[in-house]
Design a protein around this motif. Sequence first.
Motif, short mmCIF file in Angstrom:
data_model
loop_
_atom_site.label_atom_id
_atom_site.label_comp_id
_atom_site.label_asym_id
_atom_site.label_seq_id
_atom_site.Cartn_x
_atom_site.Cartn_y
_atom_site.Cartn_z
N ILE A 33 -10.20 7.39 -11.39
CA ILE A 33 -10.31 8.80 -11.05
C ILE A 33 -9.52 9.13 -9.78
O ILE A 33 -8.85 10.15 -9.70
CB ILE A 33 -11.80 9.20 -10.88
CG1 ILE A 33 -12.50 9.14 -12.25
CG2 ILE A 33 -11.94 10.57 -10.25
CD1 ILE A 33 -14.02 9.16 -12.17
N GLU A 34 -9.56 8.23 -8.80
CA GLU A 34 -8.88 8.46 -7.53
C GLU A 34 -7.36 8.57 -7.67
O GLU A 34 -6.74 9.38 -6.99
CB GLU A 34 -9.19 7.33 -6.54
CG GLU A 34 -10.61 7.35 -6.04
CD GLU A 34 -10.96 6.08 -5.26
OE1 GLU A 34 -10.06 5.25 -4.97
OE2 GLU A 34 -12.16 5.91 -4.95
N VAL A 35 -6.75 7.75 -8.54
CA VAL A 35 -5.29 7.70 -8.58
C VAL A 35 -4.68 8.24 -9.87
O VAL A 35 -3.48 8.39 -9.94
CB VAL A 35 -4.76 6.26 -8.35
CG1 VAL A 35 -5.18 5.74 -6.99
CG2 VAL A 35 -5.19 5.33 -9.46
N ASN A 36 -5.39 8.51 -10.87
CA ASN A 36 -5.04 8.95 -12.22
C ASN A 36 -4.69 7.76 -13.09
O ASN A 36 -4.37 6.69 -12.60
CB ASN A 36 -3.97 10.07 -12.27
CG ASN A 36 -2.54 9.58 -12.17
OD1 ASN A 36 -2.15 8.60 -12.77
ND2 ASN A 36 -1.75 10.30 -11.38
N TYR A 37 -4.73 7.97 -14.37
CA TYR A 37 -4.62 6.83 -15.30
C TYR A 37 -3.26 6.16 -15.28
O TYR A 37 -3.17 4.96 -15.49
CB TYR A 37 -5.02 7.23 -16.72
CG TYR A 37 -4.18 8.31 -17.36
CD1 TYR A 37 -3.12 7.99 -18.19
CD2 TYR A 37 -4.48 9.65 -17.16
CE1 TYR A 37 -2.36 8.98 -18.79
CE2 TYR A 37 -3.73 10.65 -17.76
CZ TYR A 37 -2.67 10.31 -18.57
OH TYR A 37 -1.92 11.28 -19.16
N ASN A 38 -2.18 6.88 -15.03
CA ASN A 38 -0.87 6.22 -14.96
C ASN A 38 -0.78 5.30 -13.75
O ASN A 38 -0.37 4.15 -13.87
CB ASN A 38 0.26 7.25 -14.90
CG ASN A 38 0.51 7.90 -16.24
OD1 ASN A 38 0.35 7.28 -17.28
ND2 ASN A 38 0.89 9.16 -16.21
N GLU A 39 -1.15 5.80 -12.59
CA GLU A 39 -1.03 5.00 -11.36
C GLU A 39 -2.04 3.85 -11.34
O GLU A 39 -1.80 2.83 -10.70
CB GLU A 39 -1.21 5.89 -10.13
CG GLU A 39 -0.94 5.19 -8.83
CD GLU A 39 0.47 4.61 -8.72
OE1 GLU A 39 0.62 3.59 -8.01
OE2 GLU A 39 1.41 5.14 -9.32
N PHE A 40 -3.14 4.00 -12.05
CA PHE A 40 -4.14 2.92 -12.12
C PHE A 40 -3.46 1.63 -12.59
O PHE A 40 -3.68 0.57 -12.02
CB PHE A 40 -5.26 3.33 -13.09
CG PHE A 40 -6.40 2.35 -13.16
CD1 PHE A 40 -7.34 2.27 -12.14
CD2 PHE A 40 -6.57 1.54 -14.27
CE1 PHE A 40 -8.40 1.39 -12.20
CE2 PHE A 40 -7.64 0.66 -14.36
CZ PHE A 40 -8.55 0.58 -13.32
N PHE A 41 -2.64 1.73 -13.61
CA PHE A 41 -1.92 0.56 -14.12
C PHE A 41 -0.60 0.34 -13.40
O PHE A 41 -0.25 -0.79 -13.07
CB PHE A 41 -1.67 0.71 -15.63
CG PHE A 41 -2.92 0.64 -16.45
CD1 PHE A 41 -3.46 -0.58 -16.81
CD2 PHE A 41 -3.57 1.79 -16.84
CE1 PHE A 41 -4.62 -0.66 -17.57
CE2 PHE A 41 -4.73 1.73 -17.60
CZ PHE A 41 -5.26 0.51 -17.96
N GLU A 42 0.15 1.40 -13.16
CA GLU A 42 1.50 1.27 -12.60
C GLU A 42 1.50 0.71 -11.19
O GLU A 42 2.45 0.02 -10.80
CB GLU A 42 2.25 2.60 -12.66
CG GLU A 42 2.59 3.03 -14.06
CD GLU A 42 3.40 2.01 -14.85
OE1 GLU A 42 4.33 1.40 -14.29
OE2 GLU A 42 3.08 1.81 -16.04
N GLY A 43 0.48 0.99 -10.40
CA GLY A 43 0.41 0.42 -9.06
C GLY A 43 0.46 -1.10 -9.12
O GLY A 43 1.14 -1.76 -8.32
N PHE A 44 -0.25 -1.66 -10.09
CA PHE A 44 -0.24 -3.11 -10.28
C PHE A 44 1.09 -3.57 -10.86
O PHE A 44 1.67 -4.56 -10.41
CB PHE A 44 -1.39 -3.54 -11.18
CG PHE A 44 -1.48 -5.03 -11.36
CD1 PHE A 44 -2.10 -5.82 -10.41
CD2 PHE A 44 -0.93 -5.63 -12.47
CE1 PHE A 44 -2.16 -7.21 -10.58
CE2 PHE A 44 -0.99 -7.01 -12.66
CZ PHE A 44 -1.61 -7.80 -11.70
N TYR A 45 1.59 -2.85 -11.86
CA TYR A 45 2.84 -3.25 -12.51
C TYR A 45 4.04 -3.14 -11.59
O TYR A 45 5.08 -3.74 -11.86
CB TYR A 45 3.07 -2.45 -13.79
CG TYR A 45 2.15 -2.84 -14.92
CD1 TYR A 45 1.78 -4.16 -15.13
CD2 TYR A 45 1.64 -1.88 -15.78
CE1 TYR A 45 0.93 -4.52 -16.17
CE2 TYR A 45 0.79 -2.23 -16.83
CZ TYR A 45 0.45 -3.55 -17.02
OH TYR A 45 -0.38 -3.90 -18.05
#
Length: 134
Positions: A33-45
Amino acid sequence: MGEEVSDRVIEQRWRNRIIEAVEVLARGDQGLIEVNYNEFFEGFYNCWHDGHLAVKPNSAITEEEERTIDALGRMLEGITNETRHFRSEAEYIQSGCAERIKPVAQNALKLFLSRGRFHEDCEELSPTIGKFKS
């Protein structure tokens, strides 16, 4: 003109970015919720892709930390493939995927924070900032 930065400092910074990405994953639905669903994964990737760390070798990361991040990355790849068609935080939350990731990410975060974070402006042999208290 900018100041030259050593390879070691860059590696230390990358390790800190990994910690930040894992912190989001370790919050499960709340992180989503804090970062949105794209950034949730992309931050790690941004730190891990194609089956390994983005910056490798990385002298600031232990073999155990690397194995842990690789395992988390493989889990995320599987979930990403399952949820590729999702378009909203609500779909991710309803699927439970962020909460499935949460305990694995929390274990990875605990491992990284047991050593702490590195300074980002000078070389260190081991992390000295914010050591995790068990």
